[in-house]
Design a protein around this motif. Structure first.
Motif, PDB file in Angstrom:
ATOM      1  N   ALA A 125      15.180  -4.549   2.324  1.00  0.00           N
ATOM      2  CA  ALA A 125      14.993  -3.685   3.492  1.00  0.00           C
ATOM      3  C   ALA A 125      15.842  -2.427   3.425  1.00  0.00           C
ATOM      4  O   ALA A 125      15.388  -1.335   3.781  1.00  0.00           O
ATOM      5  CB  ALA A 125      15.304  -4.464   4.770  1.00  0.00           C
TER       6      ALA A 125
ATOM      7  N   MET B 194       9.510  -7.543  -1.028  1.00  0.00           N
ATOM      8  CA  MET B 194       9.769  -6.563   0.018  1.00  0.00           C
ATOM      9  C   MET B 194       9.793  -5.143  -0.540  1.00  0.00           C
ATOM     10  O   MET B 194       9.381  -4.196   0.135  1.00  0.00           O
ATOM     11  CB  MET B 194      11.086  -6.878   0.730  1.00  0.00           C
ATOM     12  N   LEU B 195      10.251  -4.972  -1.768  1.00  0.00           N
ATOM     13  CA  LEU B 195      10.196  -3.646  -2.381  1.00  0.00           C
ATOM     14  C   LEU B 195       8.757  -3.191  -2.559  1.00  0.00           C
ATOM     15  O   LEU B 195       8.447  -2.000  -2.408  1.00  0.00           O
ATOM     16  CB  LEU B 195      10.917  -3.662  -3.736  1.00  0.00           C
TER      17      LEU B 195
ATOM     18  N   GLN C  47       6.367  -4.038  -0.559  1.00  0.00           N
ATOM     19  CA  GLN C  47       5.874  -3.734   0.780  1.00  0.00           C
ATOM     20  C   GLN C  47       6.387  -2.396   1.303  1.00  0.00           C
ATOM     21  O   GLN C  47       5.744  -1.773   2.151  1.00  0.00           O
ATOM     22  CB  GLN C  47       6.293  -4.849   1.751  1.00  0.00           C
ATOM     23  N   ARG C  48       7.517  -1.926   0.816  1.00  0.00           N
ATOM     24  CA  ARG C  48       8.110  -0.677   1.327  1.00  0.00           C
ATOM     25  C   ARG C  48       7.199   0.520   1.102  1.00  0.00           C
ATOM     26  O   ARG C  48       7.225   1.476   1.881  1.00  0.00           O
ATOM     27  CB  ARG C  48       9.462  -0.429   0.652  1.00  0.00           C
ATOM     28  N   SER C  49       6.402   0.505   0.035  1.00  0.00           N
ATOM     29  CA  SER C  49       5.524   1.629  -0.270  1.00  0.00           C
ATOM     30  C   SER C  49       4.082   1.389   0.148  1.00  0.00           C
ATOM     31  O   SER C  49       3.204   2.171  -0.209  1.00  0.00           O
ATOM     32  CB  SER C  49       5.573   1.933  -1.771  1.00  0.00           C
TER      33      SER C  49
ATOM     34  N   VAL D 202       3.292   0.155   6.158  1.00  0.00           N
ATOM     35  CA  VAL D 202       4.713   0.432   6.382  1.00  0.00           C
ATOM     36  C   VAL D 202       4.947   1.932   6.498  1.00  0.00           C
ATOM     37  O   VAL D 202       5.706   2.400   7.368  1.00  0.00           O
ATOM     38  CB  VAL D 202       5.562  -0.176   5.249  1.00  0.00           C
TER      39      VAL D 202
ATOM     40  N   ARG E  95       6.418   4.006   9.767  1.00  0.00           N
ATOM     41  CA  ARG E  95       7.536   4.941   9.693  1.00  0.00           C
ATOM     42  C   ARG E  95       7.151   6.311  10.246  1.00  0.00           C
ATOM     43  O   ARG E  95       7.938   6.964  10.943  1.00  0.00           O
ATOM     44  CB  ARG E  95       7.995   5.086   8.242  1.00  0.00           C
TER      45      ARG E  95
ATOM     46  N   ARG F 277      13.517   0.767  11.821  1.00  0.00           N
ATOM     47  CA  ARG F 277      13.528   0.006  10.568  1.00  0.00           C
ATOM     48  C   ARG F 277      13.546  -1.495  10.824  1.00  0.00           C
ATOM     49  O   ARG F 277      12.847  -2.259  10.135  1.00  0.00           O
ATOM     50  CB  ARG F 277      14.755   0.390   9.743  1.00  0.00           C
TER      51      ARG F 277
ATOM     52  N   VAL G 192      10.770  -4.170   9.425  1.00  0.00           N
ATOM     53  CA  VAL G 192      11.116  -5.308   8.567  1.00  0.00           C
ATOM     54  C   VAL G 192      10.617  -6.612   9.175  1.00  0.00           C
ATOM     55  O   VAL G 192      10.025  -7.448   8.485  1.00  0.00           O
ATOM     56  CB  VAL G 192      12.641  -5.356   8.348  1.00  0.00           C
TER      57      VAL G 192
ATOM     58  N   MET H   2       7.124  -5.983   6.928  1.00  0.00           N
ATOM     59  CA  MET H   2       7.560  -6.255   5.565  1.00  0.00           C
ATOM     60  C   MET H   2       7.823  -7.741   5.320  1.00  0.00           C
ATOM     61  O   MET H   2       7.310  -8.318   4.356  1.00  0.00           O
ATOM     62  CB  MET H   2       8.815  -5.432   5.247  1.00  0.00           C
TER      63      MET H   2
END
Length: 322
Positions: A145, A205-206, A208-210, A214, A218, A224, A228, A232
């Protein structure tokens, strides 16, 4: 333009008449299914999963209904009068004792102790896996996260833990406690499992960040923490849950290994398969069945969890779908 529009309407009407398009905006073939529903549909047709589920269910039922299955308690000295250190150290099977006595020399029934031993083995395995899962959940969520220096620090700690062989790390943790018990055994095994879950969750999770949802959250100004929790983490848990099934098999084997080495409970009043296996060493040449039965129970239990975990992993993997 009018002619083109009429032609498009004709093609759409013809396709609907042939059953290819039922309605504008609808997809042929019915409603879509979720990932877990699709995976369950494949698992039901997978014989490997069925075998693993049957083995696991049998062991769980054995533990739950131990008082009904075992004719005697784990410390009932039903064969005490038959034990003779010189001529008959391990009395054989007889009516009321299916497998004869165990290796304690106290006349305890081997079959009853095997049945009750399933309870402690499963408790240690489930508790250690659950503790390792939550520990890895915390570390993996922090690394995935926040990223940056938090990710670097957490992953370096995880790398150090993964560089040590699991049984060696578990043994080192267990020996730190002056009074060995089943609780210290759970802590030792959970410590080994934490970096496995942490690394896997962090990778999910990495990814999911892109992802689009997500990025959209943002751009809308969602905090955040909410991203999460709501986006995420829920979408990253599937591979971690599959890994938990596989880790259960490892936890059972590691628990048996540590109790075999004498790092479990100090007393044998509450039976455990690894402990029974260790106690049978002195009689292995003359009475190999004392080691065969607990070892067989450990193998069957680990095999059941492994077959279920591998089948679940394949069912959830998009590359393996047919």
């Amino acid at each position: 333009m009018t002619r083109k529009k009429e032609r498009i309407d004709e093609l759409a009407t013809a396709a609907a008449g042939e059953g290819q398009v039922a309605d504008a905006g609808a997809v042929a073939g019915g409603e879509g299914t979720s990932l877990w529903a699709s995976a369950w549909r494949r698992l039901r047709r997978n014989p490997i999963f069925i075998v693993g589920a049957v083995l696991t269910l049998l062991v769980i039922l054995l533990a739950v209904f131990a008082p009904l299955i075992a004719e005697h308690g784990p410390t009932d000295r039903i064969l005490a009068d038959k034990v003779s250190r010189s001529s008959n150290p391990v009395p054989g099977p007889e009516p009321g004792s299916l497998l004869g006595a165990d290796s304690s020399g106290l006349g305890w029934d081997l079959f009853s102790r095997l049945v009750y031993g399933s309870r402690m083995t499963l408790v240690i395995g489930f508790a250690a896996t659950l503790a390792g899962f939550f520990g890895g959940l915390v570390l993996g969520t922090l690394a995935g996260a926040f990223g940056g220096w938090v990710d670097s620090v957490v992953m370096r700690i995880v790398d150090v833990m993964l560089s040590i062989p699991s049984i060696l790390l578990a043994t080192a943790v267990a020996t730190l406690f002056g009074d060995p018990s089943n609780l210290t055994l759970i802590i030792a095994i959970a410590t080994v499992q934490i970096p496995i879950f942490a690394r896997l969750l962090r990778g999910s999770m990495l990814a999911q960040r892109s992802s689009d949802h997500v990025l959209a959250a943002r751009s809308l100004g969602v905090r955040r923490g909410a991203i999460v929790r709501r986006h995420m983490l829920p979408n990253s848990l599937a591979p971690v849950l599959v890994q938990a099934t596989l880790v259960l098999a490892t936890a059972v084997i590691e628990a048996a290994g540590l109790t075999f080495l004498g790092l479990g409970a100090a007393t044998n009043d509450v039976p455990e398969w690894g402990q029974m296996l260790g106690e049978s060493q002195a009689f292995f040449d003359s009475f190999p069945h004392l080691a065969f039965w607990p070892a067989g129970c450990i193998i069957v239990t680990a095999l059941g969890f492994t077959l279920m975990g591998e089948s679940l992993r394949e069912a959830l993997d998009p590359k393996s779908r047919r």
